[in-house]
Design a protein around this motif. Structure first.
Motif, PDB file in Angstrom:
ATOM      1  N   VAL A  43       0.841  -1.201   0.000  1.00  0.00           N
ATOM      2  CA  VAL A  43       0.000   0.000   0.000  1.00  0.00           C
ATOM      3  C   VAL A  43       0.873   1.247   0.000  1.00  0.00           C
ATOM      4  CG1 VAL A  43      -1.620   1.343   1.391  1.00  0.00           C
ATOM      5  CG2 VAL A  43      -1.983  -1.103   1.062  1.00  0.00           C
ATOM      6  N   TYR A  44       1.925   1.182   0.818  1.00  0.00           N
ATOM      7  CA  TYR A  44       2.841   2.312   0.874  1.00  0.00           C
ATOM      8  C   TYR A  44       3.427   2.600  -0.510  1.00  0.00           C
ATOM      9  CZ  TYR A  44       7.212   4.747   1.736  1.00  0.00           C
ATOM     10  OH  TYR A  44       8.254   5.633   1.677  1.00  0.00           O
ATOM     11  N   ALA A  45       3.863   1.518  -1.162  1.00  0.00           N
ATOM     12  CA  ALA A  45       4.521   1.689  -2.462  1.00  0.00           C
ATOM     13  C   ALA A  45       3.577   2.277  -3.507  1.00  0.00           C
ATOM     14  CB  ALA A  45       5.098   0.366  -2.951  1.00  0.00           C
ATOM     15  N   ARG A  48       2.349   6.092  -2.415  1.00  0.00           N
ATOM     16  CA  ARG A  48       3.328   7.143  -2.187  1.00  0.00           C
ATOM     17  C   ARG A  48       3.348   8.150  -3.341  1.00  0.00           C
ATOM     18  NH1 ARG A  48       9.591   6.391  -2.085  1.00  0.00           N
ATOM     19  NH2 ARG A  48       8.905   5.617  -4.101  1.00  0.00           N
ATOM     20  N   GLY A  49       3.409   7.605  -4.566  1.00  0.00           N
ATOM     21  CA  GLY A  49       3.475   8.498  -5.720  1.00  0.00           C
ATOM     22  C   GLY A  49       2.260   9.409  -5.826  1.00  0.00           C
ATOM     23  N   PRO A  50       1.067   8.815  -5.902  1.00  0.00           N
ATOM     24  CA  PRO A  50      -0.142   9.646  -6.011  1.00  0.00           C
ATOM     25  C   PRO A  50      -0.259  10.653  -4.868  1.00  0.00           C
ATOM     26  CG  PRO A  50      -0.677   7.345  -6.335  1.00  0.00           C
ATOM     27  CD  PRO A  50       0.768   7.393  -5.984  1.00  0.00           C
ATOM     28  N   ALA A  51       0.145  10.223  -3.664  1.00  0.00           N
ATOM     29  CA  ALA A  51       0.026  11.133  -2.528  1.00  0.00           C
ATOM     30  C   ALA A  51       0.878  12.366  -2.756  1.00  0.00           C
ATOM     31  CB  ALA A  51       0.447  10.429  -1.244  1.00  0.00           C
ATOM     32  N   ARG A  52       2.074  12.155  -3.303  1.00  0.00           N
ATOM     33  CA  ARG A  52       2.962  13.286  -3.524  1.00  0.00           C
ATOM     34  C   ARG A  52       2.392  14.189  -4.629  1.00  0.00           C
ATOM     35  NH1 ARG A  52       7.974  11.507  -5.701  1.00  0.00           N
ATOM     36  NH2 ARG A  52       8.024  10.016  -4.014  1.00  0.00           N
ATOM     37  N   GLU A  53       1.844  13.553  -5.650  1.00  0.00           N
ATOM     38  CA  GLU A  53       1.380  14.350  -6.776  1.00  0.00           C
ATOM     39  C   GLU A  53       0.111  15.143  -6.468  1.00  0.00           C
ATOM     40  OE1 GLU A  53       1.117  11.513  -9.947  1.00  0.00           O
ATOM     41  OE2 GLU A  53       3.274  11.186  -9.784  1.00  0.00           O
ATOM     42  N   GLY A 141      -1.290   3.383   4.615  1.00  0.00           N
ATOM     43  CA  GLY A 141      -1.643   4.783   4.402  1.00  0.00           C
ATOM     44  C   GLY A 141      -0.938   5.688   5.403  1.00  0.00           C
ATOM     45  N   LEU A 142      -0.936   5.249   6.659  1.00  0.00           N
ATOM     46  CA  LEU A 142      -0.266   6.025   7.707  1.00  0.00           C
ATOM     47  C   LEU A 142       1.216   6.194   7.389  1.00  0.00           C
ATOM     48  CD1 LEU A 142      -1.605   4.809  11.183  1.00  0.00           C
ATOM     49  CD2 LEU A 142      -1.661   7.109  10.215  1.00  0.00           C
ATOM     50  N   LEU A 143       1.798   5.085   6.953  1.00  0.00           N
ATOM     51  CA  LEU A 143       3.226   5.091   6.639  1.00  0.00           C
ATOM     52  C   LEU A 143       3.522   6.152   5.577  1.00  0.00           C
ATOM     53  CD1 LEU A 143       5.664   3.458   7.523  1.00  0.00           C
ATOM     54  CD2 LEU A 143       5.314   1.974   5.546  1.00  0.00           C
ATOM     55  N   VAL A 144       2.667   6.223   4.575  1.00  0.00           N
ATOM     56  CA  VAL A 144       2.850   7.232   3.534  1.00  0.00           C
ATOM     57  C   VAL A 144       2.828   8.613   4.173  1.00  0.00           C
ATOM     58  CG1 VAL A 144       1.899   8.274   1.457  1.00  0.00           C
ATOM     59  CG2 VAL A 144       1.793   5.810   1.759  1.00  0.00           C
ATOM     60  N   HIS A 145       1.841   8.799   5.064  1.00  0.00           N
ATOM     61  CA  HIS A 145       1.690  10.109   5.671  1.00  0.00           C
ATOM     62  C   HIS A 145       2.943  10.500   6.451  1.00  0.00           C
ATOM     63  CE1 HIS A 145      -0.225  13.562   7.412  1.00  0.00           C
ATOM     64  NE2 HIS A 145       0.112  13.138   8.619  1.00  0.00           N
ATOM     65  N   PHE A 146       3.426   9.560   7.254  1.00  0.00           N
ATOM     66  CA  PHE A 146       4.540   9.929   8.132  1.00  0.00           C
ATOM     67  C   PHE A 146       5.833  10.121   7.367  1.00  0.00           C
ATOM     68  CE2 PHE A 146       1.820   8.209  11.587  1.00  0.00           C
ATOM     69  CZ  PHE A 146       1.670   9.439  12.211  1.00  0.00           C
TER      70      PHE A 146
END
Ligand SMILES: Nc1ncnc2c1ncn2[C@@H]1O[C@H](COP(=O)(O)OP(=O)(O)O)[C@@H](O)[C@H]1O
Ligand SMILES: [Mg+2]
Lengths: 570, 270, 345
Positions: A43-45, A48-53, A141-146
């Motif tokens: 999920v992190y992988a 991560r990209g979409p979250a940044r974009e 999801g949390l991991l992406v956030h942190f």
């Protein structure tokens, strides 16, 4: 949302795959946590990209994570339930899916196998599995956030003081720890000390490469390099037989990799039959050191009045012969394939590798066929076996020591060549053959030199390998040796010498640590190859040149802008 | 003046298309000569025949006492003909300096063994090669760019680098394929100056293909015109300019000066 | 002047010597061994059958290469998956009692198995394209090749892990076991079926490429992807269609080989895949008729070569690869030359 749902389906497919290959059976009680961690990382992988974009908020991240987890978890539960109902009805699934056995399903649900067989699994067990995976999605999801908020500052290479020295000192600390672990009476709390030490050795050697890279060029790098070399040379005396036997294979493959690196990495000639030269080195040494093993040579020598029982040449005097024979092999292979383009070359060399193996298998008179050549002599030190000199160095350690020395020599030659007229010619030829030729590069000569030099290194490695194995058989020289060698230079970073070492540590060393999941070695590696090609085709420790090549498109953009600006001013 | 290069009846056919058709041509030693003609006239193909990339079906090319037809391109550069390419072909992964070093390959002699053991000869040769490369970069005006990756150079500078790489081989004859294509007027001026300096300072004979009539008329001592593979005219700029066949075939009715270099087809080979 | 001409002369001379040696060897062996004609005919028929299978697989290589300029190294595994899928379809059909039914039922069941095998391969091929190749379309050529090697290993060992080590044995229905015997020549039915099915499928492919809109789009993409896209061709869709066609043929080959050899294993696609690639190269990769003829030639060489040269059959792979090398020395772009890929060379 639809896209997220699809990602959930992919996650489900991956979990199904892991179930079908029987991972839960091996993980037993640890199955649920391990699957959860894998899912969270997945999920992190993907997020991560979409979250940044798109700048997704925490709430959205958690939502997406939860959806992925739920889809994957619920579907998996349904699937496991389906298999369980079949198993409970006494249907044999194994003839189709080899790994779908009660033990596997039980591990998945964290219950006992008997429960599955009797069809007594409680709904709660299913619910827990689904919950686990749903939560794993959220965790991803949390991991992406942190990592996002934490890494925002350090993204742009903000310098954290001390990290450089940490990188430089880490290998020494690890080596010291390895030495400490080797002392009598030191325990590792019930864990397999053998394996832990091996893992540490791999990590220490790998971190040594990063230390070298972190050091400032010049005196500092020289000193650290020298210190690392000294420590590395001490290793064979400190490690035990098993650890030495793994490390010597790693370094034999470093020699191979460095040779193949010249052919593929520098000259750009994709050679899939590289094992042939490794085999030539090994067989040549076997012939001269154990002539009695080969019926033909044995008879020949007897006919000439020479006893086939004793070696014809010692290890050291056989080196030139092994190298020369391999080099001749390289040229002989090179001549017919010279005119071929990349892809043809790959396949023809692959064919050559197979031909050599088939000859070894079928020329029973000379090679003793599948029964192999036996009792190959060990290298000596001025005629004495080192084991007779010191009790600290076992037979495998001695080979390890020689492999380190061999690698050093080979690396030295490779570095010097790369930085010469010939090295530049190789690169030019790789980039544009026509222009290279029109610039005065003799293609035939330059390609043959690459083949011959690469083959020489492989011959050297093969000879040491024969000594290590004592007995060699045709199946030691299958296509997989070529593929391993190629893969390690790719993973490490094409054209890069530290990359080769790192690649060998990762591909030949790590699997030994992961002995328990040995069956998964090849699939893991295969997935790694694909992912690597997609994500980081230049390898982990790329040469500066390769990195530039593979990312030149990115690099071009800002330059184009500059050009426009300049034009505007003019 | 003596002829440095003499081509007789050179013919190159692709399938049914005769790209170069029985072309005779003489290049005087120490001159600056041009080859012009509409797109697809066979100019680049003629260059390729001279440098061994193509083998002409018919005809002969003699250079400084050697026959070129049938020689490989690495032999031809050894004899002293170097070239640049219409669609710049640098070694992209190499730095600017490395490109010029590769250009000197054919004049260097150190063996691989010398490189491994760093023989004094090899060391000296490498040092000289680097010095010479730097000198050439300064000559074309890229003195400060040695460590730049060649693809990261601006377009105009890439053309200059191609020239530096070519003269690294210490040629007697330099072939330039549309050196000013895509350059702005200032860069074009500099290119004209560079071509003059190549001849006057380095003593290199220059033979160039160019679309920009200003360049051609300005610097050429002799012009050859190709159309559909055939030579339709040759002579001094003034003569060529006045030749009605040239005006008709090449310049077209009414159009006298074509300054844009962007006429080539996209993706055209060489 | 004539250094190049000299080396060409040398290569020609070498070629003449090789051919002379081979002919001499074949003649002396032929006289010494004196095999009956029926033996040669049987071997020749084996060669045709083998060639038919190679052709089905070789077409996949050639199609993909013609369009993407990459060697789909995992194509042999795509075929193997077809064989495995076909095996399970066969199990299913047998469990329903279809294999003991009337001739019509058995034929229908065999078709069902064939189609399932083709489906299995198509799914595999398309997935591969999507996951392992599409992201790499603009990368340097070595990169997708390595990805394909990874895919090949992944498929082989996944099949090993999921379906177990034991080989999967095809049981032929009575209808297609046995064969035709005329004099000393025996032709197994499976051989006949393979040959004619291959010819039939290849004809179909040829028609698709020459006569349909899809075929035209494929040729346009092979010529130049960017231009084709500009002219409104959906390049992604065409590439997927290429993989579908190639994989379907490979799947059919997998099933038919399963019936012919009676076993399918995780690695049983590897060597045939390699051979098929060899055949594609022999015929000139990217060249569709070339792939078919290259395959037939290779099949014949393998079937007849060892006996004709009087060497053990274990050496048949060596002969096959040696032929490849020799052909490439004399004709670097195959016997019939490359067609589609000329431009990117
Ligand atoms: N390698 C080739 N194969 C086929 N045709 C070619 C090739 N190279 C050039 N041509 C053709 O030869 C003709 C002359 O081309 P060229 O020499 O590039 O013209 P230009 O005068 O613009 O440099 C053109 O019609 C071109 O399409
Ligand atoms: Mg041109």
């Amino acid at each position: 949302m639809r896209k997220t749902f699809n990602i959930g389906l992919i996650a489900f497919a991956i979990l199904t795959y892991l179930t079908l290959i029987g991972l839960p059976t091996r993980l037993a009680g640890a199955t649920q946590p391990v699957l959860a961690v894998l899912l969270a990382l997945f999920v992190y992988a993907v997020l991560r990209g979409p979250a940044r974009e798109t700048g997704m908020g925490l709430g959205q991240l958690l939502q997406h994570g939860l959806l992925i987890g739920l889809v994957a978890g619920l579907l998996l539960v349904v699937e496991v339930g389906f298999f369980n109902s079949l198993l409970g009805d006494g249907v044999k699934i194994q003839p189709v899916f080899d790994q779908i056995v009660p033990l596997n399903m039980a591990a998945m649900l964290n219950v006992r196998a008997g429960t599955v067989l009797n069809g007594e699994v409680s709904p709660i067990a299913y619910a827990i599995l689904a919950l686990y995976l749903a939560l794993a999605g959220v965790a991803g999801g949390l991991l992406v956030h942190f990592t996002r908020s934490g890494a925002a500052g350090s993204m742009r290479g903000v310098h954290i003081p001390g990290t450089r020295w940490f990188t430089i000192l880490l290998p020494f600390a690890l080596f010291a720890f390895i030495y400490y672990l080797g002392l009598d009476g030191v325990t590792t709390f019930g864990n397999d000390k053998n394996i832990i030490r091996l893992l540490l050795v791999l990590m220490a050697t790998g971190s040594g490469l990063f230390a070298l890279r972190a050091a400032h060029a010049g005196l500092e790098q020289l000193i650290i390099g020298a210190l690392l070399a000294v420590v590395l040379l001490c290793l064979p005396f400190v490690l035990n037989q098993f650890q030495n036997s793994v490390m010597n294979i790693v370094f034999i493959f470093v020699m191979m990799g460095l040779g193949l690196n010249i052919v593929v990495g520098y000259a750009g000639l994709l050679d899939l039959g590289y094992v042939a030269f490794f085999a030539i080195g090994a067989y040549v040494y076997a012939f001269v050191s154990a002539p009695f093993s080969s019926p033909y040579i044995s008879a020949l020598l007897t006919g000439m009045g020479i006893s086939p029982q004793s070696p014809l040449l010692g290890y050291w005097s056989a080196i030139p012969l092994a190298m020369l024979t391999a080099a001749i092999g390289g040229v002989l292979l090179g001549i017919p394939v010279l005119r071929l383009r990349g892809d043809y070359l790959a396949i023809v060399t692959l064919g050559f590798g197979e031909i050599i193996r088939l000859f070894m298998l079928n020329l029973g008179d000379l090679t003793n066929g599948p029964r192999g050549l036996l009792q190959i002599a060990q290298p000596t030190l001025f005629g004495v076996a080192p084991a007779a000199l010191t009790t600290h160095l076992d037979a495998q350690g001695w080979i390890f020591l020689l492999a380190i020395l061999g690698s050093a020599v080979v690396a030295f030659v490779a570095i010097r060549l790369n930085d010469s007229r010939l090295g530049r010619a190789w690169v030019a030829m790789r980039e544009d053959e026509d222009v290279a030729q029109a610039t005065g590069i003799h293609l035939v000569q330059t390609k043959l030199l690459a083949f011959a030099i690469g083959a020489t290194f492989a011959g050297l490695a093969g000879q040491l390998y024969a000594a290590r194995q004592v007995n060699i058989f045709p199946e030691n020289f299958s296509l997989f040796v070529s593929i391993d060698a190629l893969a390690l230079i790719i993973v490490g970073g094409m054209g890069s010498i530290p990359g080769v070492v790192l690649g060998a540590l990762a591909l030949k060393g790590l699997p030994e640590v992961l002995r328990g999941v040995d069956e998964y070695r090849i699939v893991t590696f295969a997935v790694l190859l694909i992912v690597m090609m997609i994500v980081r085709p230049e390898g982990i420790l790329p040469s500066a040149r390769r990195r530039r090549e593979l990312h030149s498109e990115d690099a071009e953009l800002p330059v184009d802008e500059d050009e426009q600006l300049e034009g505007g001013h003019a | 003046m003596a002829a440095l290069l003499e081509a007789k009846g050179v013919t190159k056919v692709f399938g049914g298309l005769t790209a170069v058709d029985a072309v005779d041509l003489v290049i005087e030693r120490g001159s600056i000569a041009s080859l012009i003609g509409p797109n697809g006239a066979g100019k680049t193909t003629f260059f390729n025949c001279m440098t061994g990339l193509y083998r002409p079906e018919k005809g002969s090319i003699h250079f400084d006492g050697h026959s070129l037809v049938g020689q490989r391109s690495d032999q031809i550069i050894g004899l002293g003909i170097a070239r640049t390419y219409q669609n710049i072909r640098l070694f992209k992964g190499m730095t600017v300096l490395e490109n010029v070093l590769v250009g000197q390959h054919v004049r260097m002699k150190a063996s691989p063994l010398g490189a491994v053991f760093r023989s004094p000869f090899q060391q000296a040769e490498e040092r000289q090669a680097k010095e010479f490369a730097q000198e050439l970069l300064e000559f074309v005006g890229l003195g400060g760019e040695g460590e730049t990756l060649s693809t990261n150079l601006p377009y105009g500078d890439q053309r200059l680098l191609e020239i530096a790489r070519a003269i690294g081989s210490r040629p007697q004859l330099l072939l330039l394929d549309e050196p000013a294509a895509g350059m702005n007027p200032r860069e074009t001026e500099e290119m004209i100056d560079l071509v003059h300096r190549l001849r006057d300072v380095k003593g290199i004979t220059v033979f160039l293909i160019e679309h920009d009539m200003k360049v051609v008329m300005n610097i050429s001592e002799n012009i050859t015109v190709l159309d559909y593979g055939k030579k339709i005219a040759e002579g001094k700029p003034a003569e060529v300019r006045a030749n009605p066949r040239v005006v008709e075939a090449y310049l077209g009715p009414g159009v006298l000066v074509d300054t844009s270099g962007g006429l080539e087809k996209k993706g055209e080979k060489l | 002047m004539e250094k190049q001409a000299l080396s060409k002369l040398f290569i020609r001379l070498f070629g003449v010597v090789v051919i002379a040696l081979v002919v001499w060897r074949v003649v002396t062996v032929g006289i010494a061994e004196g095999y009956p004609t029926s033996f040669w005919i049987s071997q020749g028929i084996n060669g045709l059958v083998l060639g038919g299978v190679y052709a089905l697989v070789a077409l996949g290589y050639t199609l993909v290469y013609g369009i993407l300029f990459m060697i789909n190294f995992a194509h042999g595994e795509v075929m193997m998956i077809g064989g495995i899928t076909g095996f399970f379809a066969l199990q299913f059909a047998a469990a329903q009692g279809w294999m003991e039914g009337s001739t019509a039922v058995v034929v229908a069941a065999l078709l069902f198995i064939l189609i399932m095998g083709m489906l299995g391969s198509v799914v595999t091929g398309v997935t591969l394209e999507r996951l392992a190749y599409r992201p790499l379309r603009r990368a340097p050529r070595l990169v997708p090749l390595i990805s394909a090697i990874g895919a090949s290993l992944f498929l082989q060992y996944s099949v090993l892990l999921i379906f177990g080590v034991s080989p999967h044995s095809y049981r032929k229905p009575d209808l297609i076991s046995g064969g035709i015997r005329t004099g000393d020549v025996f032709i197994p039915y499976t051989g006949l079926i393979i040959f004619f099915a291959s010819v039939f499928l290849m004809l179909g492919l040829y028609l698709i490429i020459q006569r349909t809109k899809l075929g035209r789009a494929m040729r346009a993409v092979a010529e130049d992807k960017d231009t084709a896209a500009l002219m409104g061709v959906n390049v992604d869709a065409v590439i997927v269609a290429t993989f579908v066609l190639g994989s379907a043929l490979a799947g059919a080959a997998g099933v038919m080989l399963g019936f012919h050899n009676t076993v399918v294993k995780f690695n049983s696609g590897f060597i045939p895949g390699l051979k098929a690639f060899t055949a594609a190269v022999l015929g000139g990769i990217g060249n569709i008729p070339g792939a078919m003829f290259g395959s037939l030639i290779l099949g014949m060489i393998e079937a007849l070569g060892p006996s004709a040269l009087g060497i053990p059959t274990e050496y048949k792979d060596i002969i096959a690869f040696s032929v490849l090398v020799l052909i490439l020395i004399f004709r670097p772009s195959g016997i019939f030359g490359e067609i589609l890929s000329e431009k990117k060379a």
